[in-house]
Design a protein around this motif. Sequence first.
Motif, mmCIF file in Angstrom:
data_model
loop_
_atom_site.group_PDB
_atom_site.id
_atom_site.type_symbol
_atom_site.label_atom_id
_atom_site.label_comp_id
_atom_site.label_asym_id
_atom_site.label_seq_id
_atom_site.Cartn_x
_atom_site.Cartn_y
_atom_site.Cartn_z
ATOM 1 N N GLN A 21 -24.594 -43.281 6.630
ATOM 2 C CA GLN A 21 -24.811 -42.699 5.303
ATOM 3 C C GLN A 21 -23.732 -41.708 4.859
ATOM 4 O OE1 GLN A 21 -27.327 -43.680 3.150
ATOM 5 N NE2 GLN A 21 -27.425 -45.272 4.727
ATOM 6 N N CYS A 22 -22.607 -41.655 5.565
ATOM 7 C CA CYS A 22 -21.545 -40.712 5.185
ATOM 8 C C CYS A 22 -21.017 -40.980 3.783
ATOM 9 C CB CYS A 22 -20.401 -40.747 6.195
ATOM 10 S SG CYS A 22 -20.764 -39.792 7.689
ATOM 11 N N HIS A 23 -21.218 -42.165 3.266
ATOM 12 C CA HIS A 23 -20.770 -42.459 1.902
ATOM 13 C C HIS A 23 -21.591 -41.689 0.862
ATOM 14 C CE1 HIS A 23 -24.131 -45.236 2.403
ATOM 15 N NE2 HIS A 23 -24.237 -45.218 1.085
ATOM 16 N N THR A 24 -22.730 -41.125 1.258
ATOM 17 C CA THR A 24 -23.577 -40.390 0.320
ATOM 18 C C THR A 24 -23.236 -38.901 0.258
ATOM 19 O OG1 THR A 24 -25.301 -39.871 1.944
ATOM 20 C CG2 THR A 24 -25.480 -41.986 0.779
ATOM 21 N N CYS A 25 -22.348 -38.452 1.134
ATOM 22 C CA CYS A 25 -21.979 -37.034 1.185
ATOM 23 C C CYS A 25 -20.577 -36.909 1.769
ATOM 24 C CB CYS A 25 -22.989 -36.251 2.024
ATOM 25 S SG CYS A 25 -23.052 -36.802 3.742
ATOM 26 N N ASP A 26 -20.197 -35.708 2.149
ATOM 27 C CA ASP A 26 -18.869 -35.465 2.703
ATOM 28 C C ASP A 26 -18.991 -35.085 4.171
ATOM 29 O OD1 ASP A 26 -16.268 -34.829 3.257
ATOM 30 O OD2 ASP A 26 -16.019 -33.457 1.577
ATOM 31 N N CYS A 27 -19.040 -36.079 5.035
ATOM 32 C CA CYS A 27 -19.184 -35.817 6.470
ATOM 33 C C CYS A 27 -17.994 -35.038 7.023
ATOM 34 C CB CYS A 27 -19.367 -37.120 7.240
ATOM 35 S SG CYS A 27 -21.031 -37.802 7.112
ATOM 36 N N GLU A 28 -16.812 -35.259 6.463
ATOM 37 C CA GLU A 28 -15.640 -34.505 6.907
ATOM 38 C C GLU A 28 -15.838 -33.008 6.655
ATOM 39 O OE1 GLU A 28 -12.973 -35.319 8.612
ATOM 40 O OE2 GLU A 28 -13.434 -37.448 8.708
ATOM 41 N N GLU A 29 -16.475 -32.673 5.546
ATOM 42 C CA GLU A 29 -16.765 -31.270 5.246
ATOM 43 C C GLU A 29 -17.737 -30.700 6.283
ATOM 44 O OE1 GLU A 29 -16.554 -27.601 3.350
ATOM 45 O OE2 GLU A 29 -15.307 -29.360 3.058
ATOM 46 N N ALA A 30 -18.684 -31.486 6.712
ATOM 47 C CA ALA A 30 -19.617 -31.047 7.751
ATOM 48 C C ALA A 30 -18.871 -30.789 9.058
ATOM 49 C CB ALA A 30 -20.719 -32.071 7.961
ATOM 50 N N VAL A 31 -17.906 -31.630 9.371
ATOM 51 C CA VAL A 31 -17.113 -31.459 10.593
ATOM 52 C C VAL A 31 -16.353 -30.137 10.552
ATOM 53 C CG1 VAL A 31 -15.155 -32.351 11.925
ATOM 54 C CG2 VAL A 31 -16.886 -33.933 11.061
ATOM 55 N N VAL A 32 -15.641 -29.883 9.461
ATOM 56 C CA VAL A 32 -14.824 -28.668 9.396
ATOM 57 C C VAL A 32 -15.670 -27.414 9.165
ATOM 58 C CG1 VAL A 32 -12.748 -29.881 8.661
ATOM 59 C CG2 VAL A 32 -14.257 -28.919 6.950
ATOM 60 N N SER A 33 -16.885 -27.559 8.663
ATOM 61 C CA SER A 33 -17.752 -26.408 8.413
ATOM 62 C C SER A 33 -18.563 -25.984 9.627
ATOM 63 C CB SER A 33 -18.709 -26.710 7.257
ATOM 64 O OG SER A 33 -17.984 -26.907 6.077
ATOM 65 N N CYS A 34 -18.642 -26.815 10.629
ATOM 66 C CA CYS A 34 -19.414 -26.469 11.828
ATOM 67 C C CYS A 34 -18.735 -25.294 12.536
ATOM 68 C CB CYS A 34 -19.495 -27.672 12.766
ATOM 69 S SG CYS A 34 -20.423 -27.315 14.283
ATOM 70 N N PRO A 35 -19.452 -24.179 12.694
ATOM 71 C CA PRO A 35 -18.826 -22.984 13.269
ATOM 72 C C PRO A 35 -18.466 -23.107 14.746
ATOM 73 C CG PRO A 35 -21.154 -22.600 12.969
ATOM 74 C CD PRO A 35 -20.849 -23.936 12.326
ATOM 75 N N VAL A 36 -19.022 -24.090 15.439
ATOM 76 C CA VAL A 36 -18.737 -24.248 16.870
ATOM 77 C C VAL A 36 -18.073 -25.593 17.177
ATOM 78 C CG1 VAL A 36 -20.495 -22.622 17.650
ATOM 79 C CG2 VAL A 36 -21.098 -25.032 17.321
ATOM 80 N N SER A 37 -17.643 -26.300 16.159
ATOM 81 C CA SER A 37 -16.935 -27.585 16.317
ATOM 82 C C SER A 37 -17.754 -28.590 17.138
ATOM 83 C CB SER A 37 -15.557 -27.390 16.927
ATOM 84 O OG SER A 37 -14.778 -26.529 16.121
ATOM 85 N N ALA A 38 -19.040 -28.670 16.843
ATOM 86 C CA ALA A 38 -19.925 -29.573 17.589
ATOM 87 C C ALA A 38 -19.982 -30.980 17.005
ATOM 88 C CB ALA A 38 -21.337 -28.989 17.641
ATOM 89 N N ILE A 39 -19.385 -31.188 15.836
ATOM 90 C CA ILE A 39 -19.471 -32.482 15.169
ATOM 91 C C ILE A 39 -18.116 -33.185 15.207
ATOM 92 C CG2 ILE A 39 -20.024 -33.701 13.029
ATOM 93 C CD1 ILE A 39 -21.627 -31.183 12.226
ATOM 94 N N GLU A 40 -18.154 -34.465 15.544
ATOM 95 C CA GLU A 40 -16.964 -35.309 15.525
ATOM 96 C C GLU A 40 -17.301 -36.591 14.781
ATOM 97 O OE1 GLU A 40 -15.370 -36.304 19.321
ATOM 98 O OE2 GLU A 40 -15.154 -34.230 19.954
ATOM 99 N N ILE A 41 -16.296 -37.189 14.223
ATOM 100 C CA ILE A 41 -16.462 -38.525 13.649
ATOM 101 C C ILE A 41 -15.633 -39.470 14.486
ATOM 102 C CG2 ILE A 41 -16.093 -40.005 11.638
ATOM 103 C CD1 ILE A 41 -16.697 -37.611 9.900
#
Length: 60
Positions: free
Chosen positions: A39-59
């Motif tokens: 569902q990343c096409h419905t939002c900005d998953c890249e923004e979620a990656v860079v906004s994570c304060p502990v870098s816990a998200i990867e694509i």
Amino acid sequence: MAAPTVDQDLCIGCGVCAELCPAVFELRDDKSWVIGPDQCHTCDCEEAVVSCPVSAIEIR
């Protein structure tokens, strides 16, 4: 197709990713979980990656 993943050991459950991409991420038990990896096409998953304060998200 690349999909987001959350490192459960790093995640602090701040909820930023779920606020930015509620169709992709959800908070459960004080951690973020990927509920809609396609569902990343419905939002900005890249923004979620860079906004994570502990870098816990990867694509991957």
